[in-house]
Design an enzyme around this catalytic site. Structure first.
Site: not given
Ligand code: SIN
Length: 536
Positions: A118, A238, A285, A345, A380
């Site tokens: 991620e 997000h 992000r 988000h 975050r």
């Molecule tokens: C996601 O699945 O993109 C969200 C995970 C997160 O916000 O930590």
């Protein structure tokens, strides 16, 4: 005879349940009496909605030092380093504990835990249960909590305000006033310790991945009780919420989809993140959301594209919930591009706490998204929030166990029915105005003029809401509006006070924070540096 320690937990998500479970195992029945209060079942919490997973070091090639460094880098110089170290070091143990409770995390063909990639992580590190990891963790914790005798659970109580006493100049939290959302009865519950774990406040924005109940209750109660907040300017958007003009709710397309190879495209089909950041589609992000926002604004586009076609037939297996949702609205993510846009988000700031969840008020703790423990700083790191919601409550439980009892507690008390549980159309209009102000002026890209205008409007809303409260307005919709206005005002006030651009806070009238790791960032949304024009 010694009475049990009375503890109230407000909120029913992962942070609240982890805390309650841990405290009950530490103290045992007869020694502690825990009451969990929430306005809805955990299935409506932000925790439950979490798709991605829990960030934890599980591969031998990874290390807690790298996880720490990624967290600090995304937090852009605003994290508390000791809290970061404590939390990331506990990641593997948390995963083991959840496995021992029966959590079904995904594994590879050899039975080893599999970790997804991620944004902001330089190694695959996100432990998951397909694309509904939050639901899986809630499932196992719920079972633990329900099987514990000294935890009582009420899922129809909305907390209104903290009950605070003052003795010899020391203020202490003694309980919480609640309203039963079914009967309208208002009741004061008293306790030796109150723990706020009420989650986020995404509902202050027009588009949010948060559930409808994410109205910032804990943060608003803290403000009203004079408990300090920190880092409220930092609201994480997000990058990839599904663009669906037909629906009000905003559905998340997990970042793990980009981790599996999907890429962002501009409306003309060219790569959006190329040349913006060295980590391209998996940049932090705030960088990705700002780049999308800039493209949408410059090209007057309602959305950009997420191209997941390279994931192919694996899509449905890896992301069953996302796949089902897309198909339910006639979209085929295997063969078609997905229209996406950023949406509010996660609240990176919140009620100021230490590494054990203690606020500055005696008897009051805050955990999870409503708290600012110092883990997230100015942005975050993906999937660090479920980790925080599992780790800090363990320390909070130990701290609460050592807490002395209050000498005397009033008895819980009904103060009569006074909430009107019906719908109120005028409040819908006020909510729309609030969300428009926040989205237009306190969103992804801000400027001084917009922030100042927004603050004026929000101040008027606070005055109106206070007047309506003193005149006896008590509909449930109004009570949520009161919390949202309070939280929105705090976000705007702290955004105005931020002297630099850092993390999720981007004010086109400011220069970047000197330690913003901007050496790594080739951000197309970054204006040429100008003098800091912030007014005193
Ligand atoms: C996601 O699945 O993109 C969200 C995970 C997160 O916000 O930590």
């Amino acid at each position: 005879m010694k009475r049990p320690l009375k503890v109230i937990v407000v909120g029913g998500g992962v942070a609240g349940m982890s805390f309650a479970r841990r405290l009950s195992t530490l103290m045992g029945s007869g020694e502690v009496d825990i009451r969990m209060l929430s306005k809805a079942a955990p299935e409506t919490s932000n925790s439950y909605a979490a798709q991605g997973g829990v960030a934890a070091v599980i591969h031998p090639s990874d290390s807690w030092e790298q996880h720490r460094d990624d967290t600090l880098s995304v937090g852009a110089g605003r994290c508390e380093a000791d809290v970061v170290e404590r939390v990331v070091r506990e990641g593997p143990a948390c995963i083991q504990e959840l496995l021992s409770f029966g959590a079904r995390f995904d594994t590879d063909t050899q039975g080893r835990l599999s970790a997804a990639s991620e944004g902001g992580h330089r190694a695959p590190r996100v432990v998951h249960h397909s694309d509904h990891t939050g639901a899986e963790i809630v499932r196992v914790l719920q079972r633990q909590v329900h099987n514990t005798k000294n935890i009582a659970i009420s899922e129809t109580l909305m907390a209104l305000d903290l009950l605070v006493t003052e003795e010899h100049g020391t203020r202490r939290c003694q309980g919480v006033r609640t309203v039963d959302i079914q009967s309208g009865v208002v009741r004061g519950y008293f306790a030796d310790v109150v723990v706020l774990a009420t989650g986020g406040a995404g509902q202050v924005y027009q588009h949010t991945t948060n559930p409808f109940g994410a109205t910032g209750g804990g943060v608003a109660m803290a403000v009203r009780a004079g408990v300090p907040l920190r880092d409220m300017a930092f609201v994480q958007f997000h990058p990839t919420a599904l663009y669906d003009p037909e629906r009000k709710g905003t559905f998340l397309i997990s970042e793990a989809v980009r981790g599996a190879g999907a890429v962002l495209l501009q409306p003309d089909g060219t790569r959006l993140m190329q040349g913006v950041h060295p980590m391209v589609d998996l940049a932090p992000r705030n960088v990705v959301a700002r780049a999308i926002h800039t493209v949408m604004r410059e090209q007057n586009a309602p959305h950009v594209w997420l191209d997941a076609r390279s994931v192919g037939e694996r899509f449905a297996q890896q992301f069953p919930m996302i796949s089902a949702h897309c198909r339910s609205i006639g979209m085929d993510p295997v063969n078609e591009m997905i229209p996406v846009m950023p949406a509010a988000h996660y609240l990176c700031g919140g009620i100021l706490t230490d590494a054990q969840g203690r606020t500055t008020m005696d008897g009051l703790y805050a955990l999870g998204e409503c708290a600012s423990s110092g883990l997230h700083g100015a942005d975050r790191l993906a999937s660090n929030s479920l980790l925080e919601a599992l780790v800090i409550p363990q320390y909070a439980a130990v701290s609460v166990m050592k807490t002395g009892m209050q000498h005397w507690l009033p008895r819980d008390l009904d103060t009569g029915p006074y909430a009107d549980t019906g719908k109120d159309p005028t409040i819908e209009g006020l909510l729309d105005s609030l969300r428009n102000v926040m989205t237009d002026h306190v969103g992804i890209v801000r400027d001084h003029r917009g922030l100042r205008g927004a603050l004026q409007e929000l101040k008027c809303m606070v005055t109106d809401v206070d007047r309506a409260w003193s005149e006896g307005e008590r509909s449930l919709a109004f009570l949520e509006l009161r919390d949202l206005v309070t939280v929105a005002h705090a976000i705007c006030e702290q955004a105005i006070a931020e002297p630099y651009n850092v993390g999720t806070h981007w004010n086109t009238d400011l220069v970047p924070f000197p330690r913003d790791h901007s050496d790594l960032v080739m951000d197309r949304a970054t204006p040429a540096p100008v003098a800091n024009t912030r007014e005193p």
